[in-house]
Design a protein around this motif. Sequence first.
Motif, short mmCIF file in Angstrom:
data_model
loop_
_atom_site.label_atom_id
_atom_site.label_comp_id
_atom_site.label_asym_id
_atom_site.label_seq_id
_atom_site.Cartn_x
_atom_site.Cartn_y
_atom_site.Cartn_z
N SER A 1 88.31 -0.72 45.39
CA SER A 1 89.23 0.16 46.11
C SER A 1 88.76 0.29 47.55
O SER A 1 87.62 -0.08 47.87
CB SER A 1 89.30 1.55 45.45
OG SER A 1 88.03 2.17 45.48
N GLY A 2 89.65 0.79 48.40
CA GLY A 2 89.27 1.08 49.77
C GLY A 2 89.78 0.11 50.81
O GLY A 2 89.56 0.31 52.01
N LEU B 1 86.19 0.47 57.63
CA LEU B 1 86.67 0.68 56.28
C LEU B 1 85.48 0.74 55.34
O LEU B 1 84.43 0.14 55.63
CB LEU B 1 87.61 -0.44 55.82
CG LEU B 1 89.03 -0.47 56.37
CD1 LEU B 1 89.73 -1.75 55.92
CD2 LEU B 1 89.82 0.74 55.93
N ARG B 2 85.66 1.41 54.22
CA ARG B 2 84.62 1.46 53.20
C ARG B 2 85.22 1.04 51.87
O ARG B 2 86.15 1.67 51.37
CB ARG B 2 84.05 2.87 53.08
CG ARG B 2 82.83 2.95 52.16
CD ARG B 2 82.45 4.39 51.93
NE ARG B 2 81.13 4.52 51.30
CZ ARG B 2 80.81 5.48 50.44
NH1 ARG B 2 81.72 6.38 50.10
NH2 ARG B 2 79.60 5.56 49.93
N LEU B 3 84.66 -0.03 51.32
CA LEU B 3 85.10 -0.52 50.02
C LEU B 3 84.18 0.02 48.93
O LEU B 3 82.99 0.21 49.15
CB LEU B 3 85.08 -2.05 49.98
CG LEU B 3 85.86 -2.79 51.07
CD1 LEU B 3 85.77 -4.30 50.83
CD2 LEU B 3 87.29 -2.33 51.14
N SER B 4 84.77 0.23 47.77
CA SER B 4 84.01 0.67 46.60
C SER B 4 84.31 -0.26 45.43
O SER B 4 85.42 -0.80 45.33
CB SER B 4 84.37 2.10 46.20
OG SER B 4 84.11 3.01 47.23
N TYR C 1 79.09 -0.15 47.29
CA TYR C 1 79.94 0.16 48.42
C TYR C 1 79.71 -0.90 49.51
O TYR C 1 78.64 -1.50 49.60
CB TYR C 1 79.60 1.54 48.99
CG TYR C 1 79.63 2.64 47.96
CD1 TYR C 1 78.45 3.01 47.31
CD2 TYR C 1 80.81 3.28 47.63
CE1 TYR C 1 78.46 4.01 46.35
CE2 TYR C 1 80.82 4.28 46.67
CZ TYR C 1 79.65 4.64 46.03
OH TYR C 1 79.66 5.63 45.08
N GLN D 1 80.26 -0.69 53.54
CA GLN D 1 80.69 -0.03 54.76
C GLN D 1 80.89 -1.09 55.82
O GLN D 1 79.94 -1.81 56.16
CB GLN D 1 79.65 0.99 55.22
CG GLN D 1 80.00 1.71 56.51
CD GLN D 1 81.23 2.59 56.38
OE1 GLN D 1 81.38 3.30 55.40
NE2 GLN D 1 82.11 2.53 57.37
#
Length: 122
Positions: free
Chosen positions: A7-8, A18-21, A79, A81
Amino acid sequence: QVQLVESGGGFVQAGGSLRLSCVASGNIFGINAMGWYRQAPGKQRELVAFITSRGSTDYADSVKGRFTISRDNAKNTIYLQMNSLKPEDTAVYYCNADGYSGSYILSPFVSWGQGTQVTVSS
């Protein structure tokens, strides 16, 4: 079976962040390395960053100094970043993990997420 859900992703202007998880779930005994890959249209999938269970990290040269990978072992989550994004970072980002699943009988696994789109406009 181990599932990964990212997500993200989203749309951002150049220079933005953006930050992905990525969350791993299922009958997980233990996870070794987890990482992020990306695939741009017409290009091969490439490694962006990975992190081991002990926290060792490595990055593609193209993202060093801009992206940071981190991990929460208790939550089976990683994550990414992403700062100072560039149009060339536009791609589908995939989460990857390898480890062992099961309780009494362990089986090795390698799993991929479904991907999340990151689009950076110039």
